[in-house]
Design an enzyme around this catalytic site. Structure first.
Site, PDB file in Angstrom:
ATOM      1  CG  HIS A 158       4.919  -8.038  -1.397  1.00  0.00           C
ATOM      2  ND1 HIS A 158       4.519  -6.757  -1.851  1.00  0.00           N
ATOM      3  CD2 HIS A 158       4.515  -8.137  -0.197  1.00  0.00           C
ATOM      4  CE1 HIS A 158       3.725  -6.050  -0.921  1.00  0.00           C
ATOM      5  NE2 HIS A 158       3.535  -7.017   0.159  1.00  0.00           N
TER       6      HIS A 158
ATOM      7  CG  HIS B 198       1.143  -1.814  -9.934  1.00  0.00           C
ATOM      8  ND1 HIS B 198       0.053  -2.425  -9.248  1.00  0.00           N
ATOM      9  CD2 HIS B 198       2.275  -1.478  -9.061  1.00  0.00           C
ATOM     10  CE1 HIS B 198       0.588  -2.527  -8.148  1.00  0.00           C
ATOM     11  NE2 HIS B 198       1.810  -1.984  -7.749  1.00  0.00           N
TER      12      HIS B 198
ATOM     13  CG  ASP C 221       8.213  -0.940  -7.080  1.00  0.00           C
ATOM     14  OD1 ASP C 221       8.302  -0.537  -6.153  1.00  0.00           O
ATOM     15  OD2 ASP C 221       7.026  -1.562  -7.611  1.00  0.00           O
TER      16      ASP C 221
END
Length: 436
Positions: A274, A313, A371
């Protein structure tokens, strides 16, 4: 059909489920303002059957007015506002007000909100003593879970979850104190003296000051770096019903106090699947090591030999809308710090270009996500990898608070109780020790 959280359209449409014993169950079809229709299954238990949906991939667990994601189109809206507009034109505390209250503030509302949040950035002096109970090498997220959960032992005047004023006070306290606690976790881990917040500084400025200033000298902020971290906070403020947000809601459904609920969210975020994506992406770059090894690594990805981190993603099937904002921010930070020729950053940019133009990545929609870029930016800002998830937690606190508060205000609030498909042993009689 309507509740306090907004309107749900129900146009007399139903889905019919036919069981193998001939029974037919009519299930209402509901529509929100955006997104897919949902089939209302909450009355199925009276028929003696449940649905089976591991990890809730196809289950809407609540109604919400806060955040909307369209993964196919690549949209992310906070209260209806596109994330790109907020990241460009707004600041973090304005976004916090929006998420918490549903509307952008006017000048007076914004000023009062900033003043209230700032007034809650200090922590109780006895909380400072908590840190000495942790080992110096404790992971900062372990410290965050413990200290944030302990806030409920200090602020008894905001624990009545049925009192809107208490909920608002708890929200302001959490929003104000999380950056202070996070900076303290960093300082404690490294053996540096704590730096206390300054009311004259902005929210993000204060956090950077508490992280990197020291008592021996004046600390000068770089506005471009402050803005970069502010964008990271805005982009990570909320993301619909993800694992940590669902954890906060589930904990809150039991009537737990808000400090305990946010602590549970931090614990869920700590999981590498996560909150650890940007750290994993940076570690991948360090493993590659040099630009010359990028072609070999890319071929290894195609051959299933290496795992590609920071690309693609689970929710976004095209470009992550946050990634384009973070990409621009990444380049701005590298240019500001003169790091365009840094070995690791050159490697990252080479990998990015291959992923954006190579047919293998394009066909599989493996675009760089938020990210990939945020890890690079955080490293450039001097934030160590063990603090990456802590930064995420500080940013996401407002999303958790807003989601928790929305749930508490709703008129369909019930304690969460998922069902199961039992696959264990059937009834067995106890066997005495000597007969086993």
């Amino acid at each position: 059909m309507q509740n306090k959280q907004g309107a749900i359209r129900q146009d007399k449409r139903v889905a019919t489920l036919t069981l193998d014993d001939g029974r037919s169950i009519e299930l209402p079809i509901l529509s929100g303002t955006l997104g897919q229709d949902v089939i209302d299954i909450h009355g199925m238990s009276k028929w003696g059957v449940f649905t089976y949906d591991p990890a809730f991939f196809s289950t809407a667990s609540c109604t919400s007015e806060i955040t909307f994601i369209d993964g196919d189109a690549g949209f992310l809206y906070y209260r209806g506002y596109p994330i790109e507009q907020l990241a460009e034109k707004s600041d973090f505390l304005e976004v916090c007000y929006l998420l918490l209250n549903g509307q952008l503030p006017d000048a007076e509302q914004k000023s009062n909100f900033v003043r209230k949040v700032t007034s809650h950035t200090m922590v109780h002096d006895q909380i400072v003593k908590f840190f000495s109970g942790f080992r110096r090498d404790a992971h900062p997220m372990a410290v965050m879970v413990g200290v944030v959960g302990a806030l409920s032992a200090f602020y008894h005047d905001s624990l009545d979850i049925n009192n809107p004023e208490h909920r608002n006070l708890a929200a302001l306290r959490l929003l104000g104190k999380l950056p202070t606690i996070a900076a303290m976790a960093y300082k404690y881990h490294n053996g540096y003296p704590f730096m206390y917040p300054k009311y004259k500084l902005g929210y993000v400025e204060n956090f950077i000051y508490m992280m990197f200033a020291n008592p021996a000298e004046d600390y000068v902020q770089n506005p471009k770096l402050v803005r970069a971290l502010e964008r990271i906070f805005i982009l990570h403020a909320d993301h619909e019903q993800n694992a940590s947000t669902s954890t906060v809601r589930l904990a809150g459904s039991s009537g737990a106090n808000p400090f305990a609920c946010i602590s549970s969210g931090i614990a869920a975020l700590w999981g590498p699947a996560h909150g650890g994506a940007n750290e994993a992406a940076l570690k991948m770059l360090e493993t590659i090591g040099d630009v010359s090894k990028v072609p070999e690594f890319v071929q290894g990805v195609k051959d299933k030999k290496y795992r590609l981190m920071g690309f693609g993603h689970r929710v976004y099937k095209n470009m992550d809308p946050r990634a384009s904002v973070m990409r621009d921010t990444c380049y701005e930070v590298l240019q500001e710090l003169g790091l365009e020729n840094d070995k690791l950053f050159k490697l990252a940019m080479e990998l990015e270009q291959i992923a954006l133009h190579d047919a293998y990545f394009i066909e599989r929609k493996l675009y760089p996500n938020v990210d990939f870029y945020s890890g690079i930016v955080l490293r450039a800002l001097g934030i160590p990898m063990n603090m990456f998830t802590v930064i995420f937690a500080v940013a996401r606190t407002i999303g958790w608070i807003s989601q928790w508060n929305e749930m508490m205000e709703g008129d369909d609030h019930k304690i969460g109780r998922p069902r199961q498909l039992y696959v264990g042993a059937t009834r067995r009689d106890f066997v005495e020790m000597g007969k086993r």
